[in-house]
Design a protein around this motif. Structure first.
Motif, PDB file in Angstrom:
ATOM      1  N   UNK A 123      31.456  26.117 -15.102  1.00 37.34           N
ATOM      2  CA  UNK A 123      31.408  26.084 -13.645  1.00 37.34           C
ATOM      3  C   UNK A 123      30.798  27.334 -13.052  1.00 37.34           C
ATOM      4  N   UNK A 124      31.231  28.512 -13.508  1.00 37.70           N
ATOM      5  CA  UNK A 124      30.694  29.765 -12.966  1.00 37.70           C
ATOM      6  C   UNK A 124      29.232  29.949 -13.379  1.00 37.70           C
ATOM      7  N   UNK A 125      28.897  29.566 -14.621  1.00 39.69           N
ATOM      8  CA  UNK A 125      27.505  29.687 -15.067  1.00 39.69           C
ATOM      9  C   UNK A 125      26.572  28.891 -14.159  1.00 39.69           C
ATOM     10  N   UNK A 126      27.057  27.766 -13.647  1.00 42.53           N
ATOM     11  CA  UNK A 126      26.249  26.946 -12.754  1.00 42.53           C
ATOM     12  C   UNK A 126      25.929  27.615 -11.432  1.00 42.53           C
ATOM     13  N   UNK A 127      26.695  28.645 -11.066  1.00 40.34           N
ATOM     14  CA  UNK A 127      26.412  29.389  -9.838  1.00 40.34           C
ATOM     15  C   UNK A 127      25.470  30.566 -10.076  1.00 40.34           C
ATOM     16  N   UNK A 128      25.125  30.817 -11.357  1.00 40.04           N
ATOM     17  CA  UNK A 128      24.199  31.898 -11.686  1.00 40.04           C
ATOM     18  C   UNK A 128      24.845  33.247 -11.891  1.00 40.04           C
ATOM     19  N   UNK A 129      26.188  33.304 -11.854  1.00 43.08           N
ATOM     20  CA  UNK A 129      26.888  34.571 -12.054  1.00 43.08           C
ATOM     21  C   UNK A 129      27.075  34.856 -13.542  1.00 43.08           C
ATOM     22  N   UNK A 130      27.185  36.132 -13.891  1.00 42.81           N
ATOM     23  CA  UNK A 130      27.439  36.505 -15.287  1.00 42.81           C
ATOM     24  C   UNK A 130      28.891  36.194 -15.630  1.00 42.81           C
TER      25      UNK A 130
ATOM     26  N   UNK B 276      23.548  25.262   2.552  1.00 48.33           N
ATOM     27  CA  UNK B 276      23.557  25.649   3.971  1.00 48.33           C
ATOM     28  C   UNK B 276      22.377  24.993   4.699  1.00 48.33           C
ATOM     29  N   UNK B 277      21.966  23.841   4.172  1.00 50.31           N
ATOM     30  CA  UNK B 277      20.842  23.063   4.743  1.00 50.31           C
ATOM     31  C   UNK B 277      19.538  23.860   4.771  1.00 50.31           C
ATOM     32  N   UNK B 278      19.449  24.888   3.915  1.00 45.19           N
ATOM     33  CA  UNK B 278      18.275  25.756   3.929  1.00 45.19           C
ATOM     34  C   UNK B 278      17.336  25.493   2.755  1.00 45.19           C
ATOM     35  N   UNK B 279      17.763  24.695   1.801  1.00 38.24           N
ATOM     36  CA  UNK B 279      16.910  24.393   0.644  1.00 38.24           C
ATOM     37  C   UNK B 279      17.323  23.040   0.079  1.00 38.24           C
ATOM     38  N   UNK B 280      16.475  22.477  -0.801  1.00 34.66           N
ATOM     39  CA  UNK B 280      16.868  21.218  -1.459  1.00 34.66           C
ATOM     40  C   UNK B 280      18.088  21.417  -2.346  1.00 34.66           C
ATOM     41  N   UNK B 281      18.786  20.350  -2.633  1.00 33.69           N
ATOM     42  CA  UNK B 281      19.957  20.415  -3.505  1.00 33.69           C
ATOM     43  C   UNK B 281      19.550  20.761  -4.936  1.00 33.69           C
ATOM     44  N   UNK B 282      20.345  21.596  -5.576  1.00 33.76           N
ATOM     45  CA  UNK B 282      20.230  21.820  -7.017  1.00 33.76           C
ATOM     46  C   UNK B 282      21.288  20.985  -7.722  1.00 33.76           C
ATOM     47  N   UNK B 283      20.954  20.505  -8.899  1.00 34.53           N
ATOM     48  CA  UNK B 283      21.898  19.701  -9.668  1.00 34.53           C
ATOM     49  C   UNK B 283      22.042  20.296 -11.055  1.00 34.53           C
ATOM     50  N   UNK B 284      23.275  20.594 -11.442  1.00 37.87           N
ATOM     51  CA  UNK B 284      23.567  21.056 -12.795  1.00 37.87           C
ATOM     52  C   UNK B 284      24.098  19.868 -13.576  1.00 37.87           C
TER      53      UNK B 284
ATOM     54  N   UNK C 295      20.473  35.201  -5.529  1.00 35.53           N
ATOM     55  CA  UNK C 295      20.714  33.770  -5.738  1.00 35.53           C
ATOM     56  C   UNK C 295      19.602  33.194  -6.603  1.00 35.53           C
ATOM     57  N   UNK C 296      19.996  32.603  -7.733  1.00 32.05           N
ATOM     58  CA  UNK C 296      19.018  32.008  -8.637  1.00 32.05           C
ATOM     59  C   UNK C 296      18.468  30.714  -8.001  1.00 32.05           C
ATOM     60  N   UNK C 297      17.186  30.469  -8.167  1.00 27.70           N
ATOM     61  CA  UNK C 297      16.599  29.283  -7.524  1.00 27.70           C
ATOM     62  C   UNK C 297      17.162  27.961  -8.045  1.00 27.70           C
ATOM     63  N   UNK C 298      17.802  27.992  -9.225  1.00 24.53           N
ATOM     64  CA  UNK C 298      18.339  26.773  -9.827  1.00 24.53           C
ATOM     65  C   UNK C 298      19.843  26.617  -9.630  1.00 24.53           C
ATOM     66  N   UNK C 299      20.510  27.660  -9.121  1.00 24.38           N
ATOM     67  CA  UNK C 299      21.974  27.694  -9.098  1.00 24.38           C
ATOM     68  C   UNK C 299      22.559  26.797  -8.011  1.00 24.38           C
ATOM     69  N   UNK C 300      23.804  26.384  -8.230  1.00 24.19           N
ATOM     70  CA  UNK C 300      24.510  25.578  -7.233  1.00 24.19           C
ATOM     71  C   UNK C 300      25.481  26.500  -6.478  1.00 24.19           C
ATOM     72  N   UNK C 301      25.058  26.889  -5.274  1.00 28.50           N
ATOM     73  CA  UNK C 301      25.833  27.838  -4.473  1.00 28.50           C
ATOM     74  C   UNK C 301      26.050  27.341  -3.050  1.00 28.50           C
ATOM     75  N   UNK C 302      25.701  26.102  -2.792  1.00 29.39           N
ATOM     76  CA  UNK C 302      25.763  25.595  -1.419  1.00 29.39           C
ATOM     77  C   UNK C 302      24.423  25.797  -0.749  1.00 29.39           C
TER      78      UNK C 302
END
Length: 354
Positions: free
Chosen positions: A66-73, A201-209, A192-199
């Motif tokens: 779950x945390x890896x999907x947000x791009x955090x170490x 905020x209607x500012x970018x397309x959805x990422x899917x892990x 923020x990684x371009x592939x990460x799932x962080x929400x």
């Protein structure tokens, strides 16, 4: 130069992970890696990090997912039976192309085995371990200093290639105390990684892990692309140490604590007039196949020194393409070869008694 401090290997991994910017740790206690989790339990709350002792190893690895999907170490650690329980989650993390660090401080097996050091998880680590076609980058420290240095390097590799990395140590390395210079502290990466799932905020397309591909063509394409990445890693990320190999007629191959034992035996053999050297893989995946293949053109034979029934010996044989014979010098079940045992194996080889 930074001051040296005396630390256990397990503690050096934990502190190096914190200094590498890791602020999320999920695990479950098991000997002989428990000090790593205990260190994280003390340190993480003080630095605004998250330590969580999960209800099981299975829960812990899925929290890592779950945390890896947000791009955090993020990292977890365990010992052999616990790492087996994590294998499905590791496969999912690899299948979703996510960076994470998994530490395995090996103990004897199979089954519950014992709590003494071993290297019998080599197949599990280097051949995937879980289901499906995938690899982990696998780093094998041979000192407490390398426990720290390779932990920091492991996080960098995981981020660079977006894949899980394993630090494969053993109970001796985890429990051993040595002076260590800790890596410089890195700032926590808040980018923020371009592939990460962080929400969004209607500012970018959805990422899917995801690791589920119901269309076979898509899954095949993804696997082929992933193996192109693995090929790049094999070309660029091999780490290996050669010792007294310039004029060697025989080659000892060993990693981790076995390499420290073997190095002493090589020195003693040289003093006895036997031209022998040591190749120590630091990455066991990618394996230093090219280096061993080149050595096979010069030496008469190889000895694989292992704390197992003989697992790395298969990779040595594949790397050298049976150009020269490969022999095994081993202990198992938590026992460690002595320099005298390795020296005897070298002398037998030189005397043609193998």
């Amino acid at each position: 130069m930074s001051e040296k401090v005396l630390m256990k290997g397990n503690e050096a991994i934990a502190e190096a992970a914190i200094r590498a910017g890791c602020r999320h740790y999920f695990g479950y206690p098991i000997t002989p890696q428990t000090e790593l989790a205990a260190y994280m339990a003390k340190r993480m709350p003080k630095i605004g990090g998250c330590f969580l002792q999960a209800e099981s190893e299975i829960s812990a690895i899925n929290m890592v997912y779950g945390v890896a999907g947000t791009g955090k170490r993020v990292m977890t650690s365990s010992s052999s039976p616990g790492v087996s329980l994590k294998q499905e989650g590791i496969s999912y993390i690899a299948g979703a192309d996510l960076p994470a660090l998994i530490v395995n401080v090996q103990r004897g097996g199979p089954g519950l085995g014992g709590i003494q050091p071993s290297q019998s998880d080599y197949f599990q680590a280097t051949k995937g371990g879980g289901h499906g076609d995938y690899h982990l980058i696998v780093l094998t420290p041979a000192s407490v200093q390398e426990m720290a240095d390779l932990t920091s390097h492991a996080f960098d590799l995981a981020d660079k290639y977006r894949m899980p990395v394993m630090l494969l140590a053993d109970g001796t390395m985890g429990q051993m105390m040595e002076p260590v210079v800790l890596p410089e502290e890195k700032p926590v990466d808040e980018t923020e990684k371009p592939w990460a799932v962080t929400g969004t905020k209607c500012a970018r397309p959805h990422n899917i892990i995801n690791s589920l591909y119901l269309v076979p063509d898509e899954l095949e394409k993804t696997n082929f692309e992933r193996y192109e990445k693995y090929k790049t890693i094999e070309e660029n990320e091999v780490m290996c140490e050669s010792f007294m190999m310039e004029d060697a007629e025989y080659c000892v191959v060993a990693y981790g604590i076995a390499a420290r034992v073997a190095r002493n035996a090589v020195v003693e053999a040289r003093e006895a007039g036997i031209k022998v050297g040591l190749i120590r893989p630091i990455t066991v995946w990618p394996f230093p196949a090219k280096i061993l293949s080149e050595a096979a053109d010069k030496v008469k034979a190889f000895i694989s020194v292992e704390l197992s029934m003989g697992q790395m010996i298969e990779d040595i044989k594949l790397a050298t393409e049976c150009k020269k014979p490969v022999y095994l010098c081993n202990r198992a079940g938590g026992m460690i070869p002595t320099p005298e045992q390795v020296l005897e194996a070298i002398k037998n080889l030189e005397g043609g008694n193998n």
